[in-house]
Design an enzyme around this catalytic site. Sequence first.
Site, PDB file in Angstrom:
ATOM      1  N   ASP A 124      13.964  -1.894  -5.313  1.00 27.32           N
ATOM      2  CA  ASP A 124      14.009  -3.438  -4.482  1.00 27.32           C
ATOM      3  C   ASP A 124      14.684  -4.408  -5.532  1.00 27.32           C
ATOM      4  OD1 ASP A 124      12.878  -2.411  -2.125  1.00 27.32           O
ATOM      5  OD2 ASP A 124      11.439  -2.769  -3.258  1.00 27.32           O
TER       6      ASP A 124
ATOM      7  N   GLY B 154       0.702  -1.243   0.331  1.00 28.24           N
ATOM      8  CA  GLY B 154      -0.259   0.307   0.398  1.00 28.24           C
ATOM      9  C   GLY B 154       0.574   1.417  -0.324  1.00 28.24           C
TER      10      GLY B 154
ATOM     11  N   LEU C 140       0.451   3.662  -2.305  1.00 26.26           N
ATOM     12  CA  LEU C 140       0.888   3.378  -3.851  1.00 26.26           C
ATOM     13  C   LEU C 140       1.228   4.881  -4.181  1.00 26.26           C
ATOM     14  CD1 LEU C 140      -1.725   1.193  -4.859  1.00 26.26           C
ATOM     15  CD2 LEU C 140       0.258   0.592  -3.634  1.00 26.26           C
TER      16      LEU C 140
ATOM     17  N   VAL D 224      10.701   4.556 -11.033  1.00 26.02           N
ATOM     18  CA  VAL D 224      10.426   5.172 -11.792  1.00 26.02           C
ATOM     19  C   VAL D 224      11.100   6.767 -10.221  1.00 26.02           C
ATOM     20  CG1 VAL D 224       7.728   6.899 -11.903  1.00 26.02           C
ATOM     21  CG2 VAL D 224       7.725   3.725 -12.246  1.00 26.02           C
TER      22      VAL D 224
ATOM     23  N   HIS E 262       4.234   1.788  -8.313  1.00 21.45           N
ATOM     24  CA  HIS E 262       3.355   1.555  -7.829  1.00 21.45           C
ATOM     25  C   HIS E 262       2.170   1.545  -9.501  1.00 21.45           C
ATOM     26  CE1 HIS E 262       4.134   1.818  -3.155  1.00 21.45           C
ATOM     27  NE2 HIS E 262       4.446   0.231  -3.914  1.00 21.45           N
TER      28      HIS E 262
HETATM   29  O1  PAF Z   1       7.837  -4.729  -2.036  1.00 24.17           O
HETATM   30  C1  PAF Z   1       7.253  -4.456  -1.380  1.00 24.17           C
HETATM   31  O2  PAF Z   1       6.463  -3.352  -1.519  1.00 24.17           O
HETATM   32  C2  PAF Z   1       7.121  -5.775  -0.411  1.00 24.17           C
HETATM   33  O3  PAF Z   1       8.292  -6.150  -0.396  1.00 24.17           O
HETATM   34  C3  PAF Z   1       6.387  -7.234  -1.307  1.00 24.17           C
HETATM   35  C4  PAF Z   1       7.293  -7.152  -2.278  1.00 24.17           C
HETATM   36  C5  PAF Z   1       5.162  -6.379  -1.206  1.00 24.17           C
HETATM   37  C6  PAF Z   1       5.578  -8.026   0.135  1.00 24.17           C
HETATM   38  O4  PAF Z   1       5.332  -7.617   1.205  1.00 24.17           O
END
Ligand code: PAF
Length: 280
Positions: free
Chosen positions: A150, A31, A33, A176, A37
């Site tokens: 990440d 979340g 976002l 981004v 995202h």
């Molecule tokens: O990257 C993230 O937001 C989190 O590590 C994930 C992949 C949703 C797992 O909780």
Amino acid sequence: MKVITTIASLNEALAPYRFSGASVGFVPTMGALHEGHATLVRQCVAENKVCVVSIFVNPTQFNNKEDLRLYPRTLETDCELLEQLGATFVFVPSEEEVYPETDTRVFDFGALDKVMEGRFRPGHFNGVAQVVSKLFEMVKPDTAYFGEKDFQQLAIVRAMVKQLDLPVRIVGVPIVREPSGLAMSSRNQRLLETEKISAAEIYRTLKKSVTMTDTYTPAQIIDSVINKINNVSGLCVEYYEIVDGNSLQSISSWQDSNYIVGCIAVFCGDVRLIDNIEYK
Ligand code: PAF
């Protein structure tokens, strides 16, 4: 768009699509976002018949209770954004739904999770693997989308999918950035305006360093990046490593690999930011 909170209703909602063989795309999130995202969701919507987005702040991947407590939770605005983006289902399970009992699984990722984030956030990737494997089991996606910000997480998820032999294709989506160059992150919400200006120096410094590889060794570039960023008000580098993009192990010469990435973690005040850049 439908908001779903239980595994039973998720199965019910997805059954007709699964039955007809429609492609299911999945974007797991915690979340809060942002445009990063949104880019994942847009790609998921464009490439699949069904787009499932999960929102679950996973406690097992936080090794710092305060970080978990302070993690932004913005469900209402998240759902508005997802509706606009054309997501089919938003899956918002409770902690009991995801972890009816304590997940005691311990994954072995070899050297992959011993470096960088794994070194500074012990247990973090085990928690990520626990929740992502559970979410994959619940959603059963054909394709899942993860941000390249990440970078190590993406490598861990790929390794986990291989280890567990899961029938899901993993797609990495480029970082981004804000107009200032700062990589988009849910944690940016916690930065003051002055801190945002300082934080923009992270990417500026990384980008400059990519132009210096003819003159300097990886070790010299690491020193220079750390010094430059530590000299910016409010910033403190936790690590900067230049690694092979597949094994995530440090390289000592530019000839050591054909795929080289620099990965950084920096505290900006008490907000921990990560970023990365490809050297080749
Ligand atoms: O990257 C993230 O937001 C989190 O590590 C994930 C992949 C949703 C797992 O909780």
